[in-house]
Design a protein around this motif. Sequence first.
Motif, PDB file in Angstrom:
ATOM      1  N   THR A  65      20.519  62.970  24.256  1.00  0.00           N
ATOM      2  CA  THR A  65      20.891  61.970  25.254  1.00  0.00           C
ATOM      3  C   THR A  65      21.906  62.572  26.206  1.00  0.00           C
ATOM      4  O   THR A  65      22.860  63.223  25.768  1.00  0.00           O
ATOM      5  CB  THR A  65      21.493  60.722  24.580  1.00  0.00           C
ATOM      6  N   ASN A  66      21.695  62.359  27.481  1.00  0.00           N
ATOM      7  CA  ASN A  66      22.666  62.819  28.473  1.00  0.00           C
ATOM      8  C   ASN A  66      22.835  61.763  29.556  1.00  0.00           C
ATOM      9  O   ASN A  66      21.933  60.979  29.831  1.00  0.00           O
ATOM     10  CB  ASN A  66      22.224  64.142  29.109  1.00  0.00           C
ATOM     11  N   THR A  67      24.018  61.730  30.141  1.00  0.00           N
ATOM     12  CA  THR A  67      24.267  60.813  31.245  1.00  0.00           C
ATOM     13  C   THR A  67      23.546  61.316  32.491  1.00  0.00           C
ATOM     14  O   THR A  67      23.361  62.510  32.691  1.00  0.00           O
ATOM     15  CB  THR A  67      25.772  60.700  31.521  1.00  0.00           C
ATOM     16  N   THR A  68      23.140  60.365  33.331  1.00  0.00           N
ATOM     17  CA  THR A  68      22.437  60.709  34.570  1.00  0.00           C
ATOM     18  C   THR A  68      23.102  60.091  35.790  1.00  0.00           C
ATOM     19  O   THR A  68      22.760  60.444  36.918  1.00  0.00           O
ATOM     20  CB  THR A  68      20.977  60.213  34.532  1.00  0.00           C
ATOM     21  N   GLY A  69      24.017  59.166  35.581  1.00  0.00           N
ATOM     22  CA  GLY A  69      24.639  58.481  36.704  1.00  0.00           C
ATOM     23  C   GLY A  69      23.619  57.625  37.436  1.00  0.00           C
ATOM     24  O   GLY A  69      22.720  57.025  36.829  1.00  0.00           O
TER      25      GLY A  69
END
Length: 225
Positions: A165-169
């Motif tokens: 999981t990663n942030t994408t804004g």
Amino acid sequence: MSGLMWFRRRRSERALAAYQRELLDTHYREVENMYTKMRMWRHDYRNHLQTLKALAANGDLAGIRDYLDKLDDELIVLDSPIKSGNAMADAILSSKMSLAQSRGIAVRVDAHIPVKLRISELDLCCVLGNLFDNAIEANADLPEGERMIRVYMDMKGTQLYISFTNTTGAHKPRKNHGRFHTTKSGEGHGFGLLHIDEIVENAGGYLSRNSEDGAFTTEILLPQQ
């Protein structure tokens, strides 16, 4: 199939093959570099012991403490922060984790691989390396305080569960014909996703991607050997 379609397909296949070779070489060098450093330290182990014995023979306790502190610092650098049970996976995860942290990304990795998998270790490293690279790239344009990658790996029944999981804004990944596509441009970009799909499919595994609430998650199930 027309000649033009055949030519385009062959060109795409050659480009994908070239990308896969380059990716394997990159991941192999990263893993080999870590193992080389570890072998070098082990090679010097006897020299370290002889130095400590000499200091002890002279009763130089301060020198022993100073030398041990220096060795401890070296071990912290060399020791893999990831201990999943799979040495190759530990090496690639540790390498990518270090890279992500150097770019101001908060990283949390909880990885356990207690069994042998149906896919090769090289293919596993390709999957993990690609997922990490994509997650790092997705964080590149975010404010430092918002950058995040979370990795979880453990067994679910007889299969290894992998979650990235990663942030994408505000920049959600593009979806076309039901499939997510990379937002990166240039020759070779996009092959990473295809390669992951191909490896998982050939292993008889399962893959899903989901984007919501400013985060992008890839989930994979891989059968054990």
